[in-house]
Design a protein around this motif. Structure first.
Motif, PDB file in Angstrom:
ATOM      1  N   THR A 146     -20.101  29.020  50.528  1.00  0.00           N
ATOM      2  CA  THR A 146     -18.594  29.477  50.547  1.00  0.00           C
ATOM      3  C   THR A 146     -18.356  30.236  49.363  1.00  0.00           C
ATOM      4  N   TRP A 147     -18.682  31.800  49.380  1.00  0.00           N
ATOM      5  CA  TRP A 147     -18.738  32.148  48.018  1.00  0.00           C
ATOM      6  C   TRP A 147     -17.213  32.917  47.542  1.00  0.00           C
ATOM      7  N   THR A 148     -16.646  33.757  48.830  1.00  0.00           N
ATOM      8  CA  THR A 148     -15.511  34.314  48.377  1.00  0.00           C
ATOM      9  C   THR A 148     -14.279  33.451  48.277  1.00  0.00           C
ATOM     10  N   MET A 149     -13.406  33.799  47.102  1.00  0.00           N
ATOM     11  CA  MET A 149     -12.204  33.081  46.723  1.00  0.00           C
ATOM     12  C   MET A 149     -11.169  33.808  47.633  1.00  0.00           C
ATOM     13  N   ASP A 150     -10.347  33.002  48.402  1.00  0.00           N
ATOM     14  CA  ASP A 150      -9.764  33.580  49.290  1.00  0.00           C
ATOM     15  C   ASP A 150      -8.081  34.064  48.701  1.00  0.00           C
ATOM     16  N   VAL A 151      -7.618  34.893  49.533  1.00  0.00           N
ATOM     17  CA  VAL A 151      -6.002  35.217  48.820  1.00  0.00           C
ATOM     18  C   VAL A 151      -5.188  34.225  48.310  1.00  0.00           C
ATOM     19  N   LYS A 152      -4.772  34.339  47.167  1.00  0.00           N
ATOM     20  CA  LYS A 152      -3.758  32.908  46.838  1.00  0.00           C
ATOM     21  C   LYS A 152      -2.662  33.633  45.805  1.00  0.00           C
ATOM     22  N   SER A 153      -1.940  32.648  45.679  1.00  0.00           N
ATOM     23  CA  SER A 153      -0.706  33.110  44.650  1.00  0.00           C
ATOM     24  C   SER A 153      -0.091  31.994  44.145  1.00  0.00           C
ATOM     25  N   VAL A 154       0.616  31.918  42.915  1.00  0.00           N
ATOM     26  CA  VAL A 154       1.261  30.916  42.495  1.00  0.00           C
ATOM     27  C   VAL A 154       2.537  31.252  41.763  1.00  0.00           C
ATOM     28  N   ILE A 155       3.615  30.760  41.840  1.00  0.00           N
ATOM     29  CA  ILE A 155       4.909  30.991  40.660  1.00  0.00           C
ATOM     30  C   ILE A 155       4.784  30.361  39.501  1.00  0.00           C
ATOM     31  N   THR A 156       4.572  31.144  38.635  1.00  0.00           N
ATOM     32  CA  THR A 156       3.926  30.510  37.140  1.00  0.00           C
ATOM     33  C   THR A 156       5.554  30.184  36.381  1.00  0.00           C
TER      34      THR A 156
END
Lengths: 375, 440
Positions: free
Chosen positions: B309-319
């Motif tokens: 499972t190689w690909t890093m999927d779409v992601k976000s975070v409020i910093t």
């Protein structure tokens, strides 16, 4: 040139015939005579294939093999902090220094001269190569000071702005391989030294064997302090055994017996990275024995079992068929249908159902907050 | 007071901090409705609105206005301001057995823009940081090739070079959050990601030099550290966009990032970006190494596990705001900021909710939008002092939408460890402090 060659040949015979003091006197001779320094250059070239395991020089440390600073002047097996193989300790008189004849015989075929040596190297079959590399090693004292480079012909170099003497660019040969002709062909001995990976189909397995009993002794000595006497794992160190049928549990235990798909991974990983902090220190047979013992700890073989390159691929781990390829794109979460909702997307008032401060595991976390909650 | 402050050099900075803190305390006493978490300079400046006394920082000549600071070369390699001492990587000691095989986290809440400073890029080692002189480093290409080759660092530098900004995310980033909110701060929940510009050479050029056999379908990069890290990578990826890098953000790789040489595998999990790269073998099958069987495989609820499972999927975070970066300025104009990234390409859009997903607002992407790089987003709003439930969701150019944590758990269970790209919620209380929560 012919005269040089004859002189070299007779010197080499001297190396082989005579003992250490002669070698040392010849070294003095080398240092003062540019022609003979070139012979050391040949030894330096031969020595390059040794550098994957042996270091020399002022900062040399023990690597897979002991450092070789002053090797011809020190007692055999005396490199500080180096763990010599049992075979070495048993077959070499560690009171005496290496002499040329012994070293010549050793280098010709290390593994036949000393079965069980860590020096898994097929040997230098060319006598001239052996003589030149022995001369080269003899020229390096215990401080690791390397012999001065051979005097080069003045017309081959130019004085540069940084004061370094360099060969003229046009005199450096271009290799033939490839499109850009970069790098150099790897020697077989170099590939053998680094290519240690094993595949599930057994490709890469070295010849050898080891049994459960031997593996148990090695395990208790070298592994149990972290992995636990029964492979149960001390502290947060990896658990190696048990956990069968736990993969659907709330807290699965992923061990060699319960989770790992292939035995080759066990052999490969022990050989490449274990024991933690002393990688590449185990012999191939040690690794077979430890792998056999880990099978035993997982109730997959009995205590009479011996593992070898011959029966290795007969062993299958129980969880092999429970692995599948990446199917994430079949999940509903991976499908985007139209525009995502922007307004009134969820019913009701937001409720906290779970919060980090209940666990209070964040570094430097203060005591759980008494702030009002909204759940 | 002034006489006491005649110190110069580094001690002046420390005294400034003390003095400033004293002023903050004064201001706090004399003002109304201030947040209880006045930390950093932001608190001192924003408190001015409620102050009637002239500020001594302005009416008095300060030490740094009067006395000379250090000259050039005081620090041949520059360091951050002493006032940024808390912008550092941090670890979570209980996560691993030994620091030599452990991880620490990028302080995302302290950073802005898209580039991670080299000294703040999170670390993950399996056998400690190898110390390798570039003169002693060799890269070997062997296996199913016409000519097995050895390269020195100088040889590598003679291939055509490229520069690319890529994110690197550990597959286990956010892995502690599968069962619910656990760690209080985006540094700990999302800090196993960094984003730097790499200078390197194309892996395909280096492989071509050795001449890959038509039977060669996989490569096995290997590290020169004490873990001899290995991963199987399909030839298609190797020939696509992988780099062999020797610089990050313009300078040599940091030792903890693989000095002198590391593999760059854009968009794919960080474990594959082998550090201290010393060998690449070409083969016709994957090797099933430890880090692609025992580890970095995703256990599902039914006991089956996904591998490769190689690909890093779409992601976000409020910093910001976030638990380590509370709102200290009270109500009114507020800047929300965060990061979004996807192993599938560029980020197309980020939406932000301040009410736990009831309503969404499209955030403003700012700065460069680069392929497989983090993107910076902002959402400015007028905070009226109510409790906030902050969430962000990213959409990439392949129209992948960041899922909720519940949707991920429904699909995979709670024991996957890796690839948790679920939507994060921060609960901001009326006093501006924030906590990691999950909401219905």
């Amino acid at each position: 040139m012919r005269i040089v060659a004859v002189a070299n040949a007779s010197l080499k015979r001297q190396f082989i015939d005579r003992s250490l003091p002669v070698v040392l006197s010849v070294i003095v001779f080398f240092h003062t005579h540019p022609t003979y320094a070139q012979d050391l250059g040949a030894g330096a070239t031969v020595f390059k294939q040794c550098t994957s395991c042996h270091a020399i020089g002022p900062n040399a440390k023990n690597q897979f093999g002991p450092h070789l600073n002053g090797v011809m002047q020190r007692a055999a097996g005396s490199a500080e902090n180096y763990a010599y193989s049992e075979a070495f300790e048993n077959s070499i008189d560690t009171e005496s220094v290496w002499d040329t004849a012994k070293l010549d015989a050793f280098l010709q075929a290390p593994m036949s001269y000393m079965p069980g040596t860590k020096m898994a190297y097929q040997g230098l079959s060319n006598a001239d190569d052996r003589a030149s590399v022995i001369a080269y090693l003899a020229s390096i004292d215990s401080s690791g000071q390397l012999p001065e480079p051979a005097a080069t012909k003045p017309e081959k170099t130019s004085q540069t702005s940084d004061g370094q003497q360099r060969s003229l660019a046009r005199d450096i040969p271009i290799p033939e391989h490839g499109l850009l002709h970069l790098g150099r062909p790897a020697l077989d001995a170099e590939v053998i030294a680094w290519d240690i990976d094993i595949r599930p189909d057994g490709v890469g397995l070295p010849s050898g064997s080891g049994d459960v009993i031997t593996g148990g002794e090695l395990y208790d000595e070298q592994c149990a302090s972290c992995h636990g006497v029964f492979g149960e794992g001390e502290g947060r160190w990896p658990i190696l055994a048990g956990g069968q049928d736990s993969l659907v549990d709330d807290r699965p235990e992923k061990t060699i017996g319960s989770y790992w798909p292939y035995l080759s991974t066990v052999y490969d990983y022990i050989r490449r990275a274990m024991p933690f902090g002393n990688a590449r220190s185990l012999s191939d047979d040690d690794v077979y024995a430890l792998t056999a013992y880990l099978l035993y700890l997982n109730d997959l073989v009995d205590e009479e079992f011996e593992l070898s390159d011959q029966n290795f691929t007969d062993i299958r781990l129980p969880n092999e068929n429970n692995f599948m390829s990446d199917t994430r794109d079949e999940e509903p979460t991976h499908q985007i249908v139209g525009e995502p909702c922007m307004q009134n997307c969820l019913p009701g008032i937001v409720k906290v159902i779970n919060r980090a401060q209940i666990l209070n595991v964040t570094p430097d976390a203060e005591e759980a907050s008494d702030a009002p909650t909204v759940d | 007071m002034r006489a006491k402050n005649k110190a110069s050099g580094s001690t002046a900075g420390a005294e400034f901090l003390d003095k400033n803190a004293g002023q903050r305390r004064q201001l706090l006493k004399s003002s109304v409705a201030l947040g209880g978490l006045a930390t950093g300079l932001g608190a001192a400046t924003s408190s001015l609105a409620a102050s009637t006394a002239p500020e001594k920082l302005i009416t008095e000549v300060q030490d740094w206005n009067r006395y000379l600071g250090p000259g050039v070369d005081a620090k041949p390699y520059g360091q951050p301001s002493v006032h940024e001492a808390d912008a550092v990587r941090r670890d979570v000691a209980w996560l691993t057995a030994d620091a030599k095989s452990s991880v620490n986290f990028t302080p995302l809440h302290k950073l802005d823009g898209i580039i991670t400073p080299n000294g703040l890029c999170f670390e993950r080692h399996h056998g400690g940081v190898a110390d390798i002189s570039p003169a002693d480093h060799r890269l070997m290409i062997n296996g199913l090739v016409k000519t097995p080759l050895i390269f020195t660092m100088e040889d590598i530098s003679r291939f055509p070079r490229e520069n690319h900004v890529y994110f690197l995310e550990c597959a286990a980033n956010t892995g502690m959050e599968w069962r619910g909110a656990q760690l209080n701060g985006c540094q700990f929940t999302h800090g196993m990601v960094h984003n730097v510009m790499y200078t390197g050479v194309r892996l395909r050029d280096v492989l071509a030099e050795a001449g890959v056999s038509p039977k060669g379908k996989w490569i096995l990069p290997e590290g020169g550290d004490a873990a001899h890290m290995t991963r199987s990578i399909p030839m298609e990826k190797a020939m696509d966009d992988c780099l062999i890098a020797f610089k990050m953000n313009g300078e040599a790789l940091r030792p903890e990032q693989g000095y002198p040489l590391r593999l760059v595998v854009p968009g794919w999990e960080g474990n594959m970006w082998v550090k201290w790269l010393r060998r690449i073998e070409v083969g016709d099958q994957p090797w099933h190494q430890r880090e692609e069987t025992s580890k970095y495989t995703d256990l599902l609820a039914d006991g089956q596990a996904r591998r490769f499972t190689w690909t890093m999927d779409v992601k976000s975070v409020i910093t910001n705001p976030s638990p380590q970066a509370p709102i200290t300025h009270g109500q009114g104009q507020t800047v929300l900021s965060g990061l979004a990234w996807s192993g599938h390409g560029r980020i197309k859009r980020v939406d932000v909710s301040i009410d736990g997903g009831r309503h969404w607002h499209t955030a403003r992407l700012d700065g460069e939008s680069l392929n497989k790089s983090v993107h910076r987003f902002y959402y400015e709003f007028n905070w009226q002092g109510q409790e906030l439930f902050l969430q962000s969701r990213a959409i990439d150019e392949s129209r992948n939408l960041q899922p909720t944590k519940d949707a991920l758990r429904a699909a995979r269970g709670e024991n996957s460890i890796y690839h948790n790209n679920g939507i994060q919620t921060w609960h901001v209380r009326a006093d501006g402090s924030a906590e990691n929560v999950e909401v219905s």
